[in-house]
Write an enzyme that holds these catalytic residues in place. Sequence first.
Site, PDB file in Angstrom:
ATOM      1  N   THR A 151       0.824  -1.208   0.000  1.00 43.19           N
ATOM      2  CA  THR A 151       0.000   0.000   0.000  1.00 43.19           C
ATOM      3  C   THR A 151       0.858   1.258   0.000  1.00 43.19           C
ATOM      4  OG1 THR A 151      -1.488   1.291   1.407  1.00 43.19           O
ATOM      5  CG2 THR A 151      -0.142  -0.333   2.518  1.00 43.19           C
ATOM      6  N   ASP A 152       0.273   2.349  -0.495  1.00 43.81           N
ATOM      7  CA  ASP A 152       0.984   3.639  -0.451  1.00 43.81           C
ATOM      8  C   ASP A 152       1.162   4.133   0.983  1.00 43.81           C
ATOM      9  OD1 ASP A 152      -1.666   4.314   0.067  1.00 43.81           O
ATOM     10  OD2 ASP A 152      -1.811   5.864  -1.494  1.00 43.81           O
ATOM     11  N   GLU A 153       0.388   3.545   1.920  1.00 44.71           N
ATOM     12  CA  GLU A 153       0.474   4.030   3.308  1.00 44.71           C
ATOM     13  C   GLU A 153       1.834   3.762   3.948  1.00 44.71           C
ATOM     14  OE1 GLU A 153      -2.827   3.548   5.893  1.00 44.71           O
ATOM     15  OE2 GLU A 153      -4.277   3.610   4.269  1.00 44.71           O
ATOM     16  N   TYR A 191      -1.552  -0.438  11.231  1.00 50.60           N
ATOM     17  CA  TYR A 191      -1.796  -1.087   9.931  1.00 50.60           C
ATOM     18  C   TYR A 191      -0.633  -0.845   8.978  1.00 50.60           C
ATOM     19  CZ  TYR A 191      -3.299  -1.460   5.084  1.00 50.60           C
ATOM     20  OH  TYR A 191      -3.345  -1.742   3.735  1.00 50.60           O
ATOM     21  N   LYS A 214       2.189  -3.445   7.323  1.00 47.78           N
ATOM     22  CA  LYS A 214       2.381  -3.634   5.878  1.00 47.78           C
ATOM     23  C   LYS A 214       3.840  -3.317   5.489  1.00 47.78           C
ATOM     24  CE  LYS A 214      -0.310  -4.509   3.099  1.00 47.78           C
ATOM     25  NZ  LYS A 214      -0.749  -5.837   2.572  1.00 47.78           N
TER      26      LYS A 214
HETATM   27  P1  NAD Z   1     -10.179  -6.709   2.643  1.00 49.40           P
HETATM   28  O1  NAD Z   1     -10.103  -6.426   4.100  1.00 49.40           O
HETATM   29  O2  NAD Z   1     -11.392  -6.383   1.876  1.00 49.40           O
HETATM   30  O3  NAD Z   1      -9.914  -8.284   2.403  1.00 49.40           O
HETATM   31  C1  NAD Z   1      -8.927  -8.989   3.097  1.00 49.40           C
HETATM   32  C2  NAD Z   1      -9.169 -10.483   2.848  1.00 49.40           C
HETATM   33  O4  NAD Z   1      -8.095 -11.207   3.491  1.00 49.40           O
HETATM   34  C3  NAD Z   1     -10.479 -11.015   3.435  1.00 49.40           C
HETATM   35  O5  NAD Z   1     -11.119 -11.858   2.520  1.00 49.40           O
HETATM   36  C4  NAD Z   1     -10.038 -11.786   4.664  1.00 49.40           C
HETATM   37  O6  NAD Z   1     -10.892 -12.862   5.004  1.00 49.40           O
HETATM   38  C5  NAD Z   1      -8.669 -12.280   4.217  1.00 49.40           C
HETATM   39  N1  NAD Z   1      -7.793 -12.598   5.340  1.00 49.40           N
HETATM   40  C6  NAD Z   1      -7.526 -11.829   6.424  1.00 49.40           C
HETATM   41  N2  NAD Z   1      -6.699 -12.476   7.261  1.00 49.40           N
HETATM   42  C7  NAD Z   1      -6.388 -13.667   6.657  1.00 49.40           C
HETATM   43  C8  NAD Z   1      -5.562 -14.766   7.010  1.00 49.40           C
HETATM   44  N3  NAD Z   1      -4.888 -14.787   8.161  1.00 49.40           N
HETATM   45  N4  NAD Z   1      -5.491 -15.807   6.167  1.00 49.40           N
HETATM   46  C9  NAD Z   1      -6.183 -15.819   4.999  1.00 49.40           C
HETATM   47  N5  NAD Z   1      -6.997 -14.812   4.623  1.00 49.40           N
HETATM   48  C10 NAD Z   1      -7.090 -13.735   5.440  1.00 49.40           C
HETATM   49  O7  NAD Z   1      -8.891  -6.030   2.022  1.00 49.40           O
HETATM   50  P2  NAD Z   1      -8.699  -5.300   0.599  1.00 49.40           P
HETATM   51  O8  NAD Z   1      -9.149  -3.912   0.708  1.00 49.40           O
HETATM   52  O9  NAD Z   1      -9.207  -6.183  -0.463  1.00 49.40           O
HETATM   53  O10 NAD Z   1      -7.101  -5.275   0.529  1.00 49.40           O
HETATM   54  C11 NAD Z   1      -6.388  -6.371  -0.026  1.00 49.40           C
HETATM   55  C12 NAD Z   1      -4.906  -6.072   0.061  1.00 49.40           C
HETATM   56  O11 NAD Z   1      -4.612  -4.887  -0.648  1.00 49.40           O
HETATM   57  C13 NAD Z   1      -4.393  -5.861   1.473  1.00 49.40           C
HETATM   58  O12 NAD Z   1      -3.135  -6.468   1.585  1.00 49.40           O
HETATM   59  C14 NAD Z   1      -4.281  -4.343   1.600  1.00 49.40           C
HETATM   60  O13 NAD Z   1      -3.256  -4.005   2.503  1.00 49.40           O
HETATM   61  C15 NAD Z   1      -3.919  -3.970   0.182  1.00 49.40           C
HETATM   62  N6  NAD Z   1      -4.340  -2.619  -0.262  1.00 49.40           N
HETATM   63  C16 NAD Z   1      -5.637  -2.217  -0.124  1.00 49.40           C
HETATM   64  C17 NAD Z   1      -6.020  -0.966  -0.611  1.00 49.40           C
HETATM   65  C18 NAD Z   1      -7.444  -0.483  -0.514  1.00 49.40           C
HETATM   66  O14 NAD Z   1      -7.718   0.660  -0.877  1.00 49.40           O
HETATM   67  N7  NAD Z   1      -8.396  -1.305  -0.068  1.00 49.40           N
HETATM   68  C19 NAD Z   1      -5.071  -0.132  -1.203  1.00 49.40           C
HETATM   69  C20 NAD Z   1      -3.758  -0.576  -1.312  1.00 49.40           C
HETATM   70  C21 NAD Z   1      -3.412  -1.817  -0.844  1.00 49.40           C
HETATM   71  O1  TDX Z   2     -16.218   6.952   8.420  1.00 49.63           O
HETATM   72  C1  TDX Z   2     -15.193   7.404   7.884  1.00 49.63           C
HETATM   73  N1  TDX Z   2     -15.010   8.749   7.809  1.00 49.63           N
HETATM   74  C2  TDX Z   2     -13.907   9.336   7.279  1.00 49.63           C
HETATM   75  O2  TDX Z   2     -13.785  10.560   7.239  1.00 49.63           O
HETATM   76  C3  TDX Z   2     -14.162   6.557   7.342  1.00 49.63           C
HETATM   77  C4  TDX Z   2     -14.301   5.061   7.385  1.00 49.63           C
HETATM   78  C5  TDX Z   2     -13.043   7.156   6.795  1.00 49.63           C
HETATM   79  N2  TDX Z   2     -12.898   8.504   6.782  1.00 49.63           N
HETATM   80  C6  TDX Z   2     -11.679   9.101   6.182  1.00 49.63           C
HETATM   81  C7  TDX Z   2     -10.363   8.551   6.713  1.00 49.63           C
HETATM   82  C8  TDX Z   2      -9.457   8.645   5.507  1.00 49.63           C
HETATM   83  O3  TDX Z   2      -8.890   9.944   5.432  1.00 49.63           O
HETATM   84  O4  TDX Z   2     -11.698   8.749   4.794  1.00 49.63           O
HETATM   85  C9  TDX Z   2     -10.385   8.457   4.312  1.00 49.63           C
HETATM   86  C10 TDX Z   2     -10.367   7.050   3.755  1.00 49.63           C
HETATM   87  O5  TDX Z   2     -10.516   6.168   4.843  1.00 49.63           O
HETATM   88  P1  TDX Z   2     -10.523   4.574   4.646  1.00 49.63           P
HETATM   89  O6  TDX Z   2     -11.566   4.211   3.660  1.00 49.63           O
HETATM   90  O7  TDX Z   2     -10.561   3.948   6.006  1.00 49.63           O
HETATM   91  O8  TDX Z   2      -9.135   4.323   3.909  1.00 49.63           O
HETATM   92  P2  TDX Z   2      -7.608   4.671   4.316  1.00 49.63           P
HETATM   93  O9  TDX Z   2      -7.439   4.838   5.763  1.00 49.63           O
HETATM   94  O10 TDX Z   2      -7.172   5.772   3.417  1.00 49.63           O
HETATM   95  O11 TDX Z   2      -6.891   3.274   3.893  1.00 49.63           O
HETATM   96  C11 TDX Z   2      -7.242   2.626   2.662  1.00 49.63           C
HETATM   97  O12 TDX Z   2      -6.318   2.884   1.654  1.00 49.63           O
HETATM   98  C12 TDX Z   2      -5.064   2.291   1.758  1.00 49.63           C
HETATM   99  C13 TDX Z   2      -7.401   1.115   2.846  1.00 49.63           C
HETATM  100  O13 TDX Z   2      -8.337   0.837   3.860  1.00 49.63           O
HETATM  101  C14 TDX Z   2      -6.087   0.472   3.128  1.00 49.63           C
HETATM  102  O14 TDX Z   2      -6.229  -0.956   3.224  1.00 49.63           O
HETATM  103  C15 TDX Z   2      -5.135   0.802   2.027  1.00 49.63           C
HETATM  104  O15 TDX Z   2      -3.865   0.297   2.297  1.00 49.63           O
END
Ligand code: NAD
Ligand code: TDX
Length: 341
Positions: free
Chosen positions: A127-129, A155, A159
């Site tokens: 992730t970019d985080e 988190y 990562k």
């Molecule tokens: P999500 O939370 O929607 O899904 C995570 C999945 O992993 C779920 O299906 C969960 O059951 C599974 N899981 C969790 N723990 C596990 C374990 N111990 N063994 C097997 N499975 C397990 O997450 P997402 O948003 O789809 O993110 C997927 C990946 O992408 C993550 O690694 C996250 O860090 C990365 N990522 C997410 C975003 C975003 O915006 N959502 C952005 C950049 C990177």
């Molecule tokens: O209720 C809310 N109100 C609010 O203002 C929630 C849930 C979020 N927020 C804000 C927090 C953040 O500035 O919105 C922004 C986005 O929040 P999230 O959806 O929780 O995402 P973020 O914290 O940016 O992280 C996401 O992007 C990077 C994903 O959850 C991560 O898994 C990924 O790595």
Amino acid sequence: MKKTIIVTGGAGFIGSNFIFHMLKKYTDYRIICLDCLTYAGNLSTLMPVMDNTNFRFVKESITDRDAVYKLFEEENPDIIVNFAAESHVDRSIHNPEVFLDTNIKGTAVLMDACRKYGIQRCHQVSTDEVYGDLPLDRPDLFFTEDTPIHTSSPYSSSKASADLLVLAYHRTYNLPVTISRCSNNYGPYHFPEKLIPLMIANALNDRPLPVYGEGLNVRDWLYVEDHCKAIDLIIHQGRIGEVYNIGGHNEMRNIDIVKIICKELGKPESLITYVTDRKGHDMRYAIDPTKIHNELGWLPETKFADGIKKTIQWYLDNKEWWETIISGEYQNYYKKMYGNR
Ligand code: NAD
Ligand code: TDX
């Protein structure tokens, strides 16, 4: 050439979209989803592919060494793509431990399996985080692959730890790894604890829209399909040992996103409620995707204006999917996170 790919975390948001993309594009590939179905994993999401003979679902945890080794023995994978993670920043602030177990130890178990049984490619979805945040008053700054790791939340620290381990396994054991660091995704099957789906679900139920702080934090949004296509390119053509940033130069303030959702759904902005800020809240994320563009020719295809419309329509068309989620344990989560905010 036919390949066998293990996709961990494939019952979650991005992993499931990736599985759909791969099964559709590579009709001779075998895709195995390894997912232990935490609160964020949803088997109903994978129903459209359950009967596909090229697909197998295995309910195990990436932290379970015996189960992971057994799966490698059974399937002899060519590639593993690790999406499995605890992914929600707010949950990591309340309870960091499971983030360390899954995101760090789980990644190590997968890489040990790759070392033991051999692999063509071990791809870590990061992730970019991991780069921390950028100031709002320096729009000229972007994260490149050389930006130092500088994390803010449990988190992102977990990562970043996983990324460092992956790179260490490459240098020490010559494991053929790649890492991608993507910006915020949005699209179908996004769990409604994250900003966009939470706001859509609340707006549709005429509930308050809880914006943290003043809503001025900036995120760089990418349609999930574009992320999946980037990973597809990296696992086939990316250079081993390299990190690739993924993002589409689509920076938006949270408050503006919430206002767009109100407008699209015909809901009043009076639903917007400013609540106590997230602890350690990152101000701005912004990816420089030059490397993946120059090396692999990747460019995002979906503009935000279209992607957000498609996403909202998906939530309107798939109410059962998210209503089932928010009617269960989610209610307790919501009370705990937003009750006294
Ligand atoms: P999500 O939370 O929607 O899904 C995570 C999945 O992993 C779920 O299906 C969960 O059951 C599974 N899981 C969790 N723990 C596990 C374990 N111990 N063994 C097997 N499975 C397990 O997450 P997402 O948003 O789809 O993110 C997927 C990946 O992408 C993550 O690694 C996250 O860090 C990365 N990522 C997410 C975003 C975003 O915006 N959502 C952005 C950049 C990177
Ligand atoms: O209720 C809310 N109100 C609010 O203002 C929630 C849930 C979020 N927020 C804000 C927090 C953040 O500035 O919105 C922004 C986005 O929040 P999230 O959806 O929780 O995402 P973020 O914290 O940016 O992280 C996401 O992007 C990077 C994903 O959850 C991560 O898994 C990924 O790595």
